[in-house]
Scaffold this active site. Structure first.
Site, PDB file in Angstrom:
ATOM      1  N   GLU A   1      69.227 -23.164  40.022  1.00 27.88           N
ATOM      2  CA  GLU A   1      70.032 -24.055  39.167  1.00 27.88           C
ATOM      3  C   GLU A   1      71.044 -24.859  39.989  1.00 27.88           C
ATOM      4  O   GLU A   1      72.177 -25.075  39.579  1.00 27.88           O
ATOM      5  CB  GLU A   1      70.704 -23.265  38.045  1.00 27.88           C
ATOM      6  CG  GLU A   1      69.687 -22.794  37.010  1.00 27.88           C
ATOM      7  CD  GLU A   1      70.289 -22.469  35.673  1.00 27.88           C
ATOM      8  OE1 GLU A   1      71.218 -23.173  35.255  1.00 27.88           O
ATOM      9  OE2 GLU A   1      69.795 -21.511  35.042  1.00 27.88           O
TER      10      GLU A   1
ATOM     11  N   SER B   1      74.022 -24.294  46.705  1.00 29.64           N
ATOM     12  CA  SER B   1      75.457 -24.403  46.993  1.00 29.64           C
ATOM     13  C   SER B   1      75.810 -25.796  47.502  1.00 29.64           C
ATOM     14  O   SER B   1      76.859 -26.349  47.153  1.00 29.64           O
ATOM     15  CB  SER B   1      75.863 -23.337  48.021  1.00 29.64           C
ATOM     16  OG  SER B   1      75.818 -22.048  47.439  1.00 29.64           O
TER      17      SER B   1
END
Length: 418
Positions: A399, A402
């Site tokens: 999703e 980073s």
């Protein structure tokens, strides 16, 4: 039933029915004397009751099966059934469709508490609630909602199909194509890294109906497994191993025209919107994971003695434990700040990215430290501490990696200061 306590918090305010009774809470249970939270980590009485109910389910029902599911890399069907029976798979779905009619914050509480015991179960519940259910609730037609939401609330697991072999962080470079033929769409292509796909029966699939329009051709479709969705490969992973992650193939997959979600070409907008919300869900998962590792390892440091004293009382250990507690509190505040902003209709994209980034970082650090605090015991699979560390790594990947979160945050800063 575990859901009953939380449900009773609002039962006197509305009529009981067979459908409503399935839910554990309502989203807007307000009395004149209702307590309204004044800080980010303060929860209403109803939310606290929900947390306790889910915690008991996680410890008593999920806990005994965690190691077996991890070793077998397979979700126990009884866990999926239990989640539905407890009303935890239709958290924000309206009671008229068999759901709990509760809030986004309630969904995060469920995700966090499940992750303290098993992040694999947590992400299964997360994807089902914050991605699939949300899209159909917000963008589905009344007919679609009437047909699919009762199933999603009561019995049928779902899957969100966006990523492909050639579109990861660039999620909208989709190669899956859809062509309209009469009263059906014909889909061809494949999806990769699809959570819940092995057990799911309802799928939201994103495909491009007109590549000449770029992302404006992307459209979202509802499909069911019996239409001919093929599981090509079930991945063997480092962590969250009980959560299925598969490659799916679509060979002339035939989907009725009435199964388009939103409208043609609106898939990009729908996905962007829901993924911003979904990132808060992942933040809650990583927060729960880190807290679970902390809760398992810290008591051991006060039981294990070396050089005549518990190892947790040595200053070097005390400082590490204190730093981890600070990191956890910061992750908690970021996560629920983003959730409250979302519920209040305020902008939350930057806050969601911050919460997802920080919680995933904290999950890796705290779970890694937990192994070290427990020493050799922490390195064994018997205690389950090492599993948190393996499970934590995915938080920096799915999703939105980073780096994608940092890029999102940086864009907001640039806009504000340039």
């Amino acid at each position: 039933m575990f859901r009953s306590a939380a449900f009773r918090a609002c039962s006197s305010l509305r009529p009981r029915s067979a459908q409503v009774a399935r839910g554990f809470s309502t989203s807007r249970c307000i009395r004149s004397d209702a307590y309204v939270p004044t800080s980010l980590d303060t929860f209403t009485e109803e939310e606290q009751m929900l947390r306790e109910a889910v915690r008991r389910f996680a410890v008593d029902v999920v806990g005994p099966k965690v190691r077996e599911m991890d070793e077998n890399e397979k979700m126990d069907p009884s866990i999926i059934k239990g989640l539905f029976e407890q009303g935890l798979m239709g958290i924000e779905i309206d009671p008229d469709h068999g759901g709990a009619g509760s809030s986004f914050t309630s969904a995060l509480i469920v995700i966090e508490e499940l992750a303290k015991v098993d992040p694999s179960v947590s992400v299964m519940c997360d994807v089902h609630n914050t991605l699939v259910n949300t899209i159909i609730r917000k963008h589905g037609t009344k007919e679609q909602q009437d047909k699919f939401l009762p199933l999603l609330a009561e019995s049928t697991l779902s899957s969100f199909c966006l990523s492909e072999p050639a579109s990861g962080s660039d999620a909208f470079a989709l190669q899956t194509r859809a062509k309209k033929e009469g009263d059906h769409w014909i889909l061809n292509g494949s999806k990769m890294w699809i959570t819940n796909s092995y057990e799911a029966d309802i799928f939201l699939i994103f495909a491009n109906i007109d590549p000449s329009k770029g992302y404006k051709g992307i459209t979202c479709f509802i499909a069911t497994k019996d239409m001919g969705i093929k599981i090509a490969k079930k991945e063997q992973k480092l962590g969250i191993r009980a959560s299925s992650t598969c490659t799916l193939n679509f060979d002339d997959l035939k989907i009725p025209v009435e199964n388009v979600i939103g409208s043609e070409g609106k898939g990009y907008k729908i996905a962007i919107e829901v993924l911003n919300e979904g990132r808060i869900g992942i933040a809650a998962q990583m927060l729960g994971l880190a807290q679970g590792a902390f809760d398992k390892a810290v008591p051991y440091t006060y039981q294990r003695k070396q050089f005549g004293q518990p190892i947790g009382t040595f200053q070097g250990m005390q400082f590490q434990i204190a730093q981890a507690a600070i990191d956890l509190e910061a992750a908690r505040l970021l996560t629920y700040n983003a959730a409250r902003r979302k519920e209040e209709g305020k902008p939350f994209t930057k806050e969601a990215a911050m919460a997802k980034y920080w919680s995933s970082q904290v999950a890796q650090r705290v779970s890694g430290s937990a192994i070290e605090w427990a020493g050799g015991v922490g390195f064994t699979r018997e205690t389950g501490i090492e599993k948190y560390w393996r499970d934590s790594k995915i938080g920096a990947i799915y999703e939105g990696t980073s780096n994608i979160q940092l890029q999102t945050i940086a864009k907001f800063i640039e806009k504000e200061y340039s």
